[in-house]
Design an enzyme around this catalytic site. Structure first.
Site, short mmCIF file in Angstrom:
data_model
loop_
_atom_site.label_atom_id
_atom_site.label_comp_id
_atom_site.label_asym_id
_atom_site.label_seq_id
_atom_site.Cartn_x
_atom_site.Cartn_y
_atom_site.Cartn_z
N GLY A 149 3.15 -3.37 12.69
CA GLY A 149 4.04 -2.33 12.17
C GLY A 149 3.62 -0.96 12.70
N GLY B 186 6.77 4.90 10.87
CA GLY B 186 6.17 5.27 9.59
C GLY B 186 4.66 5.41 9.63
N ARG C 28 8.67 -5.87 15.97
CA ARG C 28 9.71 -6.73 16.57
C ARG C 28 10.61 -5.95 17.53
NH1 ARG C 28 12.18 -8.17 11.07
NH2 ARG C 28 11.78 -5.93 11.06
N ASP D 282 6.95 -11.33 15.28
CA ASP D 282 7.28 -11.27 13.85
C ASP D 282 6.03 -11.75 13.10
OD1 ASP D 282 8.14 -11.71 11.23
OD2 ASP D 282 10.13 -12.38 11.85
N SER E 102 -1.61 -2.32 1.47
CA SER E 102 -0.86 -2.84 0.32
C SER E 102 0.04 -1.71 -0.19
CB SER E 102 -1.85 -3.34 -0.72
OG SER E 102 -1.17 -3.79 -1.86
N TYR F 272 8.75 -7.12 -4.78
CA TYR F 272 7.91 -6.35 -3.85
C TYR F 272 6.46 -6.31 -4.37
CZ TYR F 272 6.04 -2.31 -1.29
OH TYR F 272 5.25 -1.47 -0.51
N LYS G 210 2.65 -7.57 -2.91
CA LYS G 210 1.54 -6.63 -2.69
C LYS G 210 0.33 -6.97 -3.58
CE LYS G 210 3.36 -3.99 0.49
NZ LYS G 210 2.77 -3.85 1.83
N1 LIG Z 1 6.68 4.16 2.78
C1 LIG Z 1 6.21 4.00 1.54
O1 LIG Z 1 6.62 4.73 0.61
C2 LIG Z 1 5.14 2.96 1.25
C3 LIG Z 1 4.50 3.02 0.01
C4 LIG Z 1 3.51 2.07 -0.26
C5 LIG Z 1 3.21 1.09 0.66
N2 LIG Z 1 3.85 1.06 1.86
C6 LIG Z 1 3.48 0.01 2.80
O2 LIG Z 1 2.99 0.60 4.00
C7 LIG Z 1 3.35 -0.22 5.12
C8 LIG Z 1 4.12 0.62 6.12
O3 LIG Z 1 5.29 1.09 5.48
P1 LIG Z 1 6.30 2.12 6.18
O4 LIG Z 1 7.12 2.70 5.11
O5 LIG Z 1 5.54 2.97 7.13
O6 LIG Z 1 7.21 1.07 7.00
P2 LIG Z 1 8.42 1.30 8.05
O7 LIG Z 1 8.68 2.75 8.22
O8 LIG Z 1 9.54 0.44 7.60
O9 LIG Z 1 7.80 0.66 9.37
C9 LIG Z 1 7.51 -0.71 9.33
C10 LIG Z 1 6.88 -1.15 10.62
O10 LIG Z 1 6.59 -2.55 10.49
C11 LIG Z 1 7.31 -3.28 11.49
N3 LIG Z 1 7.74 -4.56 10.92
C12 LIG Z 1 8.56 -4.74 9.85
N4 LIG Z 1 8.74 -6.05 9.64
C13 LIG Z 1 8.01 -6.70 10.59
C14 LIG Z 1 7.81 -8.06 10.90
N5 LIG Z 1 8.39 -9.04 10.19
N6 LIG Z 1 7.00 -8.38 11.94
C15 LIG Z 1 6.41 -7.40 12.68
N7 LIG Z 1 6.56 -6.10 12.42
C16 LIG Z 1 7.37 -5.75 11.40
C17 LIG Z 1 8.48 -2.36 11.88
O11 LIG Z 1 8.99 -2.61 13.18
P3 LIG Z 1 10.17 -3.69 13.44
O12 LIG Z 1 11.16 -3.54 12.34
O13 LIG Z 1 10.70 -3.31 14.79
O14 LIG Z 1 9.52 -5.02 13.45
C18 LIG Z 1 7.78 -1.00 11.82
O15 LIG Z 1 6.98 -0.82 12.98
C19 LIG Z 1 4.14 -1.40 4.56
O16 LIG Z 1 3.28 -2.49 4.34
C20 LIG Z 1 4.66 -0.86 3.23
O17 LIG Z 1 4.92 -1.88 2.29
C21 LIG Z 1 4.81 1.98 2.18
#
Ligand SMILES: NC(=O)c1ccc[n+]([C@@H]2O[C@H](COP(=O)([O-])OP(=O)(O)OC[C@H]3O[C@@H](n4cnc5c(N)ncnc54)[C@H](OP(=O)(O)O)[C@@H]3O)[C@@H](O)[C@H]2O)c1
Length: 280
Positions: A13, A17, A38, A65, A143, A157, A161
């Site tokens: 990922g 983000g 992906r 993936d 997480s 969700y 986590k």
């Molecule tokens: N943003 C928040 O408020 C928040 C809060 C708490 C925790 N988190 C956690 O922090 C992490 C990052 O979150 P984010 O908000 O930065 O996410 P994001 O902006 O949605 O980015 C997600 C990244 O993961 C990749 N990804 C998603 N599904 C995938 C899969 N099946 N296989 C391989 N790569 C995959 C995406 O690329 P592709 O779609 O091209 O694969 C992208 O690079 C996550 O685990 C999320 O649950 C986020």
């Protein structure tokens, strides 16, 4: 003595983000970074940004993936052929889908576990032989603060986590016997493409609760990545990005019943406000 800064990192990922901010911050600090996701266009764009941030690094971008164990084994082999060895493995990929237990589809529950939980398991298992053979390095499992306390609309969700915490605590002990550290990072609400997608179909009551919460500021991914990199060298297993995350964790562990009551107060308050707006 704290471990020296990572020279090589693999981040799932890493193209958007929090993961992208981490990848670029590591490259700026002199590391070689391989990102995994992906979408090919975001992989290409991130690879170009990594090369600009650290022109001397051996960077790479691998399409896979995380939910597919065989794809992650192939991704690990590809990453190791680029980096030679991995100092820091960050399992960061994941997504959120809010909705009540009654509203969500069976497929939502399964996909959240497949990506958020099994995605981390598959990534760790793909790199574990390499890291154990080296006898050093860090594995960080990303997480969420929603693994500290789950609230209305986040059953599926949060379950994915919370599962990471159980996995990470046991893995920590297993790998410490081989010189590899395992740590758990709990991001707060962060302004990312993932959050924007999550907000599109979030129940109105979830949004209202978040707006009314004293502890739910939205933070920038660069700030969260900077906090991650500050926490990484230290000995603490749990990592937070903000003081209010630490406070929430402290409250949930020391005063669990009070924490539930406070969350209930926020839920009832949010419902009343929605009713006043005629949306309840
Ligand atoms: N943003 C928040 O408020 C928040 C809060 C708490 C925790 N988190 C956690 O922090 C992490 C990052 O979150 P984010 O908000 O930065 O996410 P994001 O902006 O949605 O980015 C997600 C990244 O993961 C990749 N990804 C998603 N599904 C995938 C899969 N099946 N296989 C391989 N790569 C995959 C995406 O690329 P592709 O779609 O091209 O694969 C992208 O690079 C996550 O685990 C999320 O649950 C986020």
């Amino acid at each position: 003595m704290p471990p020296s800064p990572p020279r090589t990192a693999f981040i799932t990922g890493g193209t958007a983000g929090i993961g992208r901010s981490l990848a670029l911050a590591l490259a700026h600090s002199g590391a070689s970074v391989v990102v995994c996701a992906r979408g090919q266009s975001a992989l290409d764009e991130t690879l170009a940004a990594l090369r600009q941030a650290n022109p001397g690094g051996a960077h790479g971008a691998v399409s896979a993936d995380v939910a597919d164990p065989a794809a992650m084994k192939a991704a690990a082999a590809q990453a190791l052929s680029i980096l030679g060895e991995v100092d820091l493995l960050i399992c960061n990929s994941g997504f959120a889908k809010a909705g009540t237990v009654a509203e969500l589809d069976d497929a939502d529950f399964r996909r959240l576990m497949d990506v958020n939980f099994y995605g981390h398991v598959n990534t760790v298992r793909a790199f574990q032989p390499h890291m154990v053979a080296r006898g050093k390095g860090d594995i960080v499992l990303v997480s969420s603060m929603l693994a500290v306390l789950s609230v209305y609309g986040y059953a599926a969700y949060s379950a994915s986590k919370f599962a990471i915490t159980g996995f990470a605590q046991a893995l920590r002990q297993e790998l410490m016997l081989h010189g590899v550290r395992v740590k758990l990072f709990l991001p707060p609400t962060t302004d990312t493409p993932g959050l924007a997608r999550e907000n599109q179909d979030k129940p109105a009551l979830c949004l209202e609760m978040e707006m009314g919460s004293a502890l739910n500021a939205t933070h920038s991914p660069d700030k969260v990545a900077a906090a991650f990199l500050k926490w990484l060298p230290g000995g603490r297993f749990y990592g937070y990005a903000t003081w209010d995350s630490w406070l929430q964790f402290f409250m949930a562990h020391h005063f669990p019943e009070l924490t539930l009551s406070l969350a209930d107060g926020e839920l009832h308050g949010a419902r009343k406000r929605l009713e006043k707006k005629g949306k309840g």
